[in-house]
Design an enzyme around this catalytic site. Structure first.
Site: not given
Lengths: 296, 613
Positions: B14, B19, B94, B451, B455, B524
């Site tokens: 709830g 409540g 919870t 990146l 190269g 990658s």
């Protein structure tokens, strides 16, 4: 009451932690919860001896009866006992009287524990905490992740589903494992009774020398307790619901001298067992703060 | 104290306003489980943080963490304990908001019953449906529909009956065995522990009485014997015992058993516990078993009834709840833990995502935090299991992230996929070693990562030319080229990048099997996919070459003009700009192309790696 389920769950937890640990250790504080936890560990690995040592973080301020009990139990179990005292704190003269309970606990218990864990590089540490003891403990996982520096972050806890425990950690990190998470104080006493687990005699009522301080009975266990003006020790029939450092642990007036009496008294009790612990209430949310910093 | 029934574990569902915490606080209070000192602390807390004026705010008793009390919400799972003369209870409290679905699932995973709270003024809401679906999915079969705040609707019987009927209609397909509706006022206590005089028309049990009396029959003892092995106990050469907790059925000395997945069989010799040897042990018991024969058993295996063994498979359909803020990526590898077994797993496809509010099935490429999907999962090894609907312990699993070690997913096995049992690896007579020998070389996968513009391709080309000149059999898999064909259907989202790498890694592996030296030149960017690629190969076969060039240098070169485009916002998910690159921690070869020429870089690879036979 059948303990099969509770006991089996705790044994499963202990076996799981040890199966995944590199260097496990069990905190042994000599109290009733530690006694039950040790008993369960011995059951979990029977007929072998539990494959880890016991660690007692000794503030040097425990009750004398506790030290006697410790030696007896360790000898009987066949396990190795490691004791550790924060000697820096000792040298600096930190006692429960000189520095206040909060600072004393931080130095002689929390710091000492962290130093001991670092010294031995333990990666999995069993503790006897129960969820019914205190509000922040009610939210802690059974396998509780600690980052480097032993810190607990209550908002970053790993979800814990079913009986599946994520034991993966990196070097420097550790797990605190609480096999008694789902036990209540009442379960502990019934189990001690049923299994005939030896306990420190201080849990049972007896006439003992005490002084009344701030509404709490403090036992004059040795000559180190400084008496305040007008204080004279008096003999009272008292017992302890929890055991810690004697100057910080309040006794209750009780005539419960047998386990049966204690069980009856516990079930009728109107105050929680930690009420006698001065360190829990010395600041708001104090247990949560102590836990974040590494206290058990 | 006498206990008639087994302990009851339940969860309350709830939202704050329903409540829920007040109800738990009241149960604890009325069952005399709150101690005087706790009550005193609560009174002082109520004045400071409370919402009930001078009255005690029971919600504060339950919301344990300081942060929660300040914000007035429950952010985690708290476990509460109380007992009556008849029964012992563990309550998982919870939070109910959608962003806490994972917390609710955690609480529900060990619960036998759920109390679903409904505000009588509002009736069945979207959140009621969400809570019901989650507890149903987690295998809870008993429901109490707590229709709360009846005091605010004058305890209207017709309103209560309408809400109860609405719920039963909605829940008819959720597989609940019992549904009990109770009219409540958690604030005032009506029908919580004592019958409320304001609802004389209600003749059912109060909430506490109902919880005390409900029969949650253990279904686990009825099935065939199953025990996952947690550890092997060998104190000396005479004793070899297998430790675990029985997950289903029962066992006696002399029973025939089978070890899964190996299939070896034996008989039970002893059931060893501290008290001695047992004649009988059943579901829920932690025991140590010894066998009549020497059989090979290790942690993660399952001991089962020889006549009715569990299923064994390496591919499943499962429901998966995602619990991490980092989304699930199909194709990425995770650690899967099922009973005492941990294996490497991949979600191969997401069949659909289930909307927890409406129950609708939606298409999805990934799963986000708190989303639930039906997925296919593939494992590196076979494991023994039962479907979750048969046994929660043997069919529930968690997924663990391999880098952060966080618990990121909770899954429930529906069934094994048939192809897992029907497709066998074709053993080829001409194997990898024979092909390699004919080529007179050691096949390898040289994996260039870095990146865009670092190269990679330049260096890979130089290496290819040199090896070719030396008479080696080589091939280059280049990122751009492969995206023209095999991977033309993939974009640049994280999910697609993961799949992109998976396919290329598998192709590279086939080529290495064929005896070739394969150079893979792919950005990658993610460590987990490079690790996945590495694990396809045997030790030493996979050489990770990190072409480590600073972003500024790559951007300065910008041979293809891509950085400029990305900076203008015309190219989304560009690595280094708006998509992350995770540098390798321990590459076999670490090159710095802004310091060394491409030729020097190539020489460094040749110095580090041997290609001869």
């Amino acid at each position: 009451m059948s303990f099969n389920k509770l006991e089996s769950e705790s044994i499963e937890i202990i076996r799981e932690a040890v199966a995944e640990a590199v260097n496990p250790v069990m905190l042994y504080s000599i109290g009733k919860d530690s006694s039950v936890m040790l008993h369960l560990a011995r059951k979990a690995f029977y007929p072998a001896t539990p494959p880890f040592p016991l660690l007692h973080v000794d503030t040097t301020w425990k009750f004398r009866d506790m030290y006697i009990h410790r030696e007896k139990v360790v000898a009987e179990s066949g396990m190795t006992l490691i004791t550790y005292t924060n000697t820096d704190g000792q040298t600096a003269g930190v006692t429960p009287f000189t520095h206040g309970s909060s600072y004393y606990t931080d130095v002689m218990k929390t710091e000492a524990l962290k130093q001991a864990l670092d010294l031995h590089s333990f990666d999995v540490v069993f503790g006897g905490a129960r969820r019914d003891e205190e509000k922040s403990r009610a939210k802690e996982r059974i396998f509780s992740f600690r980052s480097g520096g032993h810190r607990w972050d209550p908002k970053m806890q790993r979800p814990e589903l079913w009986n599946l425990y994520n034991t993966r950690i990196r070097s420097g990190e550790s797990l605190r494992v609480f096999p008694l998470s789902n036990w209540t104080e009442h379960d502990i006493w019934e189990y001690i009774h049923k299994e005939r687990i030896p306990i420190v005699p201080l849990y049972l009522a007896k006439e003992r020398p005490v002084v009344l301080r701030g509404g709490i009975w403090i036992m004059v266990d040795d000559e180190r307790l400084p008496l305040e003006p007008g204080e004279t020790p008096q003999m009272r029939v008292v017992r302890f619901r929890t055991l810690g450092c004697y100057p910080l642990t309040g006794a209750i007036e009780s005539s419960a001298a047998t386990l049966e009496d204690i069980i009856a008294e516990t079930f009728k009790a109107r105050v929680s067992e930690r009420q006698g612990r001065l360190i829990d209430s010395d600041q708001p949310g104090s247990m949560e703060k102590k836990k974040q910093e590494g206290y058990f | 104290m006498t206990t008639i029934h087994s302990p009851l574990r339940f969860i309350t569902c709830g939202s704050v306003d329903d409540g829920k915490s007040t109800l738990i606080g009241r149960l604890l209070h009325e069952s005399k489980s709150i101690f005087d000192d706790q009550l005193a602390a609560l009174e002082s807390d109520s004045r400071q943080h409370g919402t009930q004026g001078e009255d005690i705010d029971f919600a504060l008793l339950v919301d344990g963490l300081q942060a929660e009390r300040e914000q007035g919400i429950t952010i985690d799972v708290a476990y509460r304990f109380f007992a009556t003369e008849k029964r012992r209870f563990i309550v998982a409290d919870t939070p109910g908001h959608e962003q806490y679905t994972r917390n609710m699932a955690t609480g529900a995973s060990t619960a036998d019953l759920a109390i679903i709270l409904v505000d009588a003024r509002k009736g069945i809401l979207t959140q009621t449906c969400r809570h019901s679906r989650i507890v149903s999915m987690m295998g809870i079969r008993h429901i109490v529909l707590a229709i709360n705040k009846m005091d605010l609707v004058s305890f209207s019987e017709s309103l209560f009956e309408n809400i109860a009927a609405d719920f039963k209609k909605f829940a008819s397909k959720l597989g609940f065995l019992t549904i009990q509706a109770i009219p409540l006022s958690a604030l005032d206590g009506d029908n919580v522990v004592v019958s409320g005089h304001r609802s004389p028309w209600y003749h059912g049990s109060t909430l506490l009485t109902y919880l005390e009396d409900i029969d949650i029959s253990e279904t686990e003892t009825t099935g065939s014997f199953r025990m996952p092995v947690q550890s092997v106990n060998r104190p000396n050469s005479d004793f070899r015992g297998f430790c675990g907790r029985i997950a289903q059925g029962y066992i006696q000395p002399g029973d025939s058993i089978r070890i899964l997945p190996s299939g070896q069989t034996s008989r039970i010799k002893q059931i060893v516990v501290w008290q001695g040897e047992l004649e009988y042990a059943e579901s829920g018991d932690s025991v140590t078993l010894t066998f009549a024969d020497e059989v090979d058993v290790s942690r993660g295996d399952m001991i089962v009834s020889s006549a009715q063994p569990a299923q064994v498979a390496d591919q499943f359909e499962a429901r998966l709840l995602w619990m991490s803020s980092h989304p699930l990526m199909p194709g990425r590898t995770y650690l899967l833990k099922l009973h005492s077994k941990e294996v490497i797993a991949t979600v191969t496809s997401i069949k659909y995502l289930e909307d927890v509010n409406s129950g609708a099935h939606l298409a999805a490429k990934s799963l986000n935090l708190n989303e639930i999907g039906v997925v296919n999962i593939s494992l590196r090894q076979q494991i023994a299991f039962e479907p979750y609907s048969v046994n929660r312990v043997l069919g529930g699993f968690i997924l663990i992230d391999r880098l952060t070690f966080d618990t990121v997913g909770a899954g429930m096995i529906d069934f094994a996929l048939r192809r897992a049992t029907n497709i066998h690896w074709q053993a080829l007579e001409i194997n990898r070693d024979l092909r390699a020998r004919l080529n007179n070389q050691t096949p390898r996968c040289i994996w260039f990562t870095g990146l865009s513009g670092s190269g990679k391709s330049t260096i890979a080309n130089l290496l290819d030319k040199r090896l070719h000149a030396d008479g080696r059999h080589t091939y280059i898999l280049d990122g751009d080229n492969v995206r023209h064909g095999l991977n033309r259907d993939l974009g640049f989202t994280e999910a697609d990048r993961v799949e992109n790498i998976r396919r290329v890694a598998e192709v590279a592996k086939l080529m290495v099997d064929a005896g070739l030296i394969v150079m893979v030149s792919f950005i990658s960017p993610y460590a987990s996919e490079r690790r996945m690629a590495r694990e396809l190969f045997v030790e030493g076969e996979f050489i990770e070459v990190f072409v480590d060039t600073p972003l500024e240098e790559c951007e300065r070169r910008d041979a293809k003009g891509l950085y400029a485009k990305a900076r203008r916002g015309e190219l989304k998910n560009f690595t280094g700009i708006d998509s992350s690159y995770e540098p390798p921690e321990k590459p076999e070869v670490h090159l710095r192309s802004e310091i060394d020429s491409p030729e020097t870089c190539m020489e460094r690879i040749l110095a580090a790696v041997s290609f001869s036979c």
